[in-house]
Design a protein around this motif. Sequence first.
Motif, PDB file in Angstrom:
ATOM      1  N   LYS A 182       0.813  -1.217   0.000  1.00 47.11           N
ATOM      2  CA  LYS A 182       0.000   0.000   0.000  1.00 47.11           C
ATOM      3  C   LYS A 182       0.843   1.262   0.000  1.00 47.11           C
ATOM      4  O   LYS A 182       0.388   2.312  -0.453  1.00 47.11           O
ATOM      5  CB  LYS A 182      -0.930   0.010   1.214  1.00 47.11           C
ATOM      6  CG  LYS A 182      -2.070  -0.980   1.134  1.00 47.11           C
ATOM      7  CD  LYS A 182      -3.047  -0.751   2.273  1.00 47.11           C
ATOM      8  CE  LYS A 182      -4.265  -1.665   2.131  1.00 47.11           C
ATOM      9  NZ  LYS A 182      -5.258  -1.426   3.224  1.00 47.11           N
ATOM     10  N   ARG A 183       2.055   1.160   0.523  1.00 42.26           N
ATOM     11  CA  ARG A 183       2.878   2.359   0.689  1.00 42.26           C
ATOM     12  C   ARG A 183       4.297   2.080   0.209  1.00 42.26           C
ATOM     13  O   ARG A 183       4.922   1.104   0.617  1.00 42.26           O
ATOM     14  CB  ARG A 183       2.883   2.765   2.162  1.00 42.26           C
ATOM     15  CG  ARG A 183       3.805   3.916   2.496  1.00 42.26           C
ATOM     16  CD  ARG A 183       3.595   4.342   3.941  1.00 42.26           C
ATOM     17  NE  ARG A 183       4.605   5.293   4.379  1.00 42.26           N
ATOM     18  CZ  ARG A 183       4.588   5.924   5.529  1.00 42.26           C
ATOM     19  NH1 ARG A 183       3.599   5.698   6.371  1.00 42.26           N
ATOM     20  NH2 ARG A 183       5.535   6.768   5.866  1.00 42.26           N
ATOM     21  N   LEU A 206      -1.706  -0.178  -4.331  1.00 41.82           N
ATOM     22  CA  LEU A 206      -0.794   0.886  -3.907  1.00 41.82           C
ATOM     23  C   LEU A 206      -1.556   2.200  -3.718  1.00 41.82           C
ATOM     24  O   LEU A 206      -2.251   2.660  -4.620  1.00 41.82           O
ATOM     25  CB  LEU A 206       0.306   1.072  -4.950  1.00 41.82           C
ATOM     26  CG  LEU A 206       1.429   2.044  -4.589  1.00 41.82           C
ATOM     27  CD1 LEU A 206       2.221   1.528  -3.398  1.00 41.82           C
ATOM     28  CD2 LEU A 206       2.346   2.276  -5.784  1.00 41.82           C
ATOM     29  N   GLU A 207      -1.409   2.811  -2.529  1.00 36.94           N
ATOM     30  CA  GLU A 207      -2.114   4.051  -2.214  1.00 36.94           C
ATOM     31  C   GLU A 207      -1.171   5.228  -1.995  1.00 36.94           C
ATOM     32  O   GLU A 207      -1.509   6.358  -2.322  1.00 36.94           O
ATOM     33  CB  GLU A 207      -2.985   3.861  -0.963  1.00 36.94           C
ATOM     34  CG  GLU A 207      -4.114   2.859  -1.148  1.00 36.94           C
ATOM     35  CD  GLU A 207      -4.974   2.738   0.090  1.00 36.94           C
ATOM     36  OE1 GLU A 207      -4.640   3.376   1.117  1.00 36.94           O
ATOM     37  OE2 GLU A 207      -5.972   2.001   0.047  1.00 36.94           O
ATOM     38  N   SER A 225      -5.248   3.235  -8.219  1.00 39.07           N
ATOM     39  CA  SER A 225      -5.367   3.059  -6.774  1.00 39.07           C
ATOM     40  C   SER A 225      -4.718   4.171  -5.959  1.00 39.07           C
ATOM     41  O   SER A 225      -5.035   4.337  -4.777  1.00 39.07           O
ATOM     42  CB  SER A 225      -4.759   1.710  -6.358  1.00 39.07           C
ATOM     43  OG  SER A 225      -3.376   1.656  -6.689  1.00 39.07           O
ATOM     44  N   LEU A 226      -3.815   4.949  -6.551  1.00 40.59           N
ATOM     45  CA  LEU A 226      -3.065   5.954  -5.793  1.00 40.59           C
ATOM     46  C   LEU A 226      -3.976   7.002  -5.160  1.00 40.59           C
ATOM     47  O   LEU A 226      -4.872   7.531  -5.810  1.00 40.59           O
ATOM     48  CB  LEU A 226      -2.053   6.659  -6.690  1.00 40.59           C
ATOM     49  CG  LEU A 226      -0.664   6.024  -6.848  1.00 40.59           C
ATOM     50  CD1 LEU A 226       0.238   6.958  -7.637  1.00 40.59           C
ATOM     51  CD2 LEU A 226      -0.032   5.706  -5.503  1.00 40.59           C
ATOM     52  N   PRO A 250      -6.975   9.055 -11.086  1.00 41.12           N
ATOM     53  CA  PRO A 250      -8.351   9.519 -10.841  1.00 41.12           C
ATOM     54  C   PRO A 250      -8.776   9.525  -9.385  1.00 41.12           C
ATOM     55  O   PRO A 250      -9.717  10.242  -9.029  1.00 41.12           O
ATOM     56  CB  PRO A 250      -9.198   8.531 -11.667  1.00 41.12           C
ATOM     57  CG  PRO A 250      -8.327   7.333 -11.860  1.00 41.12           C
ATOM     58  CD  PRO A 250      -6.933   7.846 -11.934  1.00 41.12           C
ATOM     59  N   ASN A 251      -8.117   8.745  -8.512  1.00 38.67           N
ATOM     60  CA  ASN A 251      -8.515   8.678  -7.108  1.00 38.67           C
ATOM     61  C   ASN A 251      -7.541   9.396  -6.181  1.00 38.67           C
ATOM     62  O   ASN A 251      -7.640   9.271  -4.961  1.00 38.67           O
ATOM     63  CB  ASN A 251      -8.652   7.213  -6.670  1.00 38.67           C
ATOM     64  CG  ASN A 251      -9.790   6.502  -7.378  1.00 38.67           C
ATOM     65  OD1 ASN A 251     -10.933   6.950  -7.333  1.00 38.67           O
ATOM     66  ND2 ASN A 251      -9.482   5.412  -8.058  1.00 38.67           N
ATOM     67  N   LEU A 252      -6.621  10.169  -6.742  1.00 37.18           N
ATOM     68  CA  LEU A 252      -5.617  10.867  -5.943  1.00 37.18           C
ATOM     69  C   LEU A 252      -6.257  11.967  -5.105  1.00 37.18           C
ATOM     70  O   LEU A 252      -7.048  12.774  -5.604  1.00 37.18           O
ATOM     71  CB  LEU A 252      -4.544  11.469  -6.855  1.00 37.18           C
ATOM     72  CG  LEU A 252      -3.214  11.822  -6.174  1.00 37.18           C
ATOM     73  CD1 LEU A 252      -2.480  10.555  -5.761  1.00 37.18           C
ATOM     74  CD2 LEU A 252      -2.341  12.663  -7.088  1.00 37.18           C
ATOM     75  N   LEU A 253      -5.869  12.020  -3.820  1.00 39.74           N
ATOM     76  CA  LEU A 253      -6.379  13.032  -2.901  1.00 39.74           C
ATOM     77  C   LEU A 253      -5.353  14.127  -2.610  1.00 39.74           C
ATOM     78  O   LEU A 253      -5.725  15.281  -2.392  1.00 39.74           O
ATOM     79  CB  LEU A 253      -6.802  12.373  -1.578  1.00 39.74           C
ATOM     80  CG  LEU A 253      -7.888  11.302  -1.668  1.00 39.74           C
ATOM     81  CD1 LEU A 253      -8.141  10.695  -0.298  1.00 39.74           C
ATOM     82  CD2 LEU A 253      -9.175  11.883  -2.244  1.00 39.74           C
TER      83      LEU A 253
END
Length: 443
Positions: A182-183, A206-207, A225-226, A250-253
Motif C-alpha cells: 500500500k505504501r 498501492l495508495e 489506486s493511488l 483519478p482517485n488521488l487526494l
Amino acid sequence: MEQAENSGHGDSDRLSSLPDCLIHLIMSFLTAQEAVQTCILSKRWNNLWTTSPFLDFDLCKFMCVGKPDDTEWDNTELEDARKITFDKFRDSVSITILLRETSDLHKFRLSCKMNDWLDHHMLIRSWILYALKHNPKVFDINVLPMDSLPHGAFTCKSLVEASLSAYTSVQTVEVINLPLLKRLHLNGVVLNQGYIDKLFSGCPVLEFLYLEGFCEEASTIKCQSLKYLKIQCYCLSGDVEKRIKLIDTPNLLSFCYRTCWNGIGHEMLLKMPSLTHASIYSQRPYKGRSNIVLGLSNIQSLKLSGRAIKDLLQNELPNCPDFSNVKELSLNYLYLCYYFNLFANVLDHFPNLEKLSIQLVGCNIEGELHGKQEPLEIEPFKGTRLQTVEVKFHRSNVCFPWVMKFLQDFTGRSRPQINITGLDNWSSQEWDFEISEQVWQHW
C-alpha cells in the motif's frame, strides 16, 4: 534491577508480566542491539528478543565517539574508526540473525551508509535476503551506495509498506508482484517508463507513493489506486523529453511535486478529478506553459513555492477558471513587494478563500524598493470569506511595512485577522509538503 529479579515473588514488576506480544511491541521502538540487551533485565526477558518480529539495524548507532573536534582526526584514524565501527556492526547483525528463531518478521530495517559498500556487498545482500525469506510486512532499506537490489524485494507477497533508498537502477527487474503493498518510498532509484508501468501493474492496491531523488526518465504516471503522490526530483538534465508529461490518477487526494533544476515539465497534464490538496515547488524560472495549475482547479488547499511561482502564475492563471473550492492558499517566494498587481490578480481567482499564508522574500536592501515598486492603485479583494492572513517575514526585510499596508487595504472588505511571524533566518525547508506529509506520517 533487583526489583526485576524478584518479580516472581510479587507483582511489582508489572512490565515483565505483560504478554509476549506487548513486550515485542515495546521492543519495536528499539534497535536490534538494544533489544538484545534487554535480556539482562530478568529471566522473563532472557530470550524474548529471539522471537521479536521487529529487527532494526542502524550503522549510525555503532559510530565511534572521537575527539571533541573531529577535524583533529587524521586520515589513518578515520579509516581505523570506520573499520572498527563496521566490524562491530557486522558482528552484531550476524549474531542476531544467527540466534534469532525462525519466526516471521513484521518489520525489517537496515540503515548502512558507507563508501566501501562493494567490499561488503555479498554480506549485506545476505542480510536483506534473510529478511525477505521471513515474510516482512514493513521493509526499510537505506544502503548507500548499492549496485542492485535483490529481485526478491519486488516479489515479496507479504509486504504492505516498503522504503528503498539505495541509489541504484532497477531496470534489470523483470517481475514486480507485490499484491499487498500500500505504501512505497523509492529514494535515488533510477526509473524508466517500463519500470513505472510494471510497478503499477504489480502493485494493485498501492495508495501512497513517494519518489525522492527521482530522475525523470518516465513520461507517464498512470494508476487507479493511488491516493497520495509525492515527487521530489533533482535531475540536472535539461532534456524536456525526460520530464513527466502526464499524471493520470483519478482517485488521488493529495499531490506534492518539487523540482529544483529542470523546472516544471513543458505541457504537463494532470488528470486528478478527486484531488483535494496540492503543493507545488519549482525553483527554476521558465517561459513556457505546463498546464499544471489548470489541473489543480478542483482542489481545496493549495501551496505554491519557489522562485518560479511568478512565471507559473503569469503564464497559467489567465487561462484557468476560478478556484471556487480552494479554502486555503499558501504562497512562498513570490517577492510580493515587487508584484502587488500580480498578487491581486492571483487572489481574484480564489473567490471563496478563507485562509491565506504568505512568506515574504526579497527586498533586504532599502534601495531595491525604489524604481521597482508597482503602483498601489489596485481594486480591493472581491472575496468576502477571508478570515485569516498569516504573514512570515525575515527581520531584514525592509519592505515589510509596504506589504502590510497593501494587505490591509486589499483585504479591507473581508477584514481578516492578520497574524505576523518574524523569522531570523531563512529555512530551506519552508517549501516542505505539510499536508501530505502529515497524512503520510499518520497512516
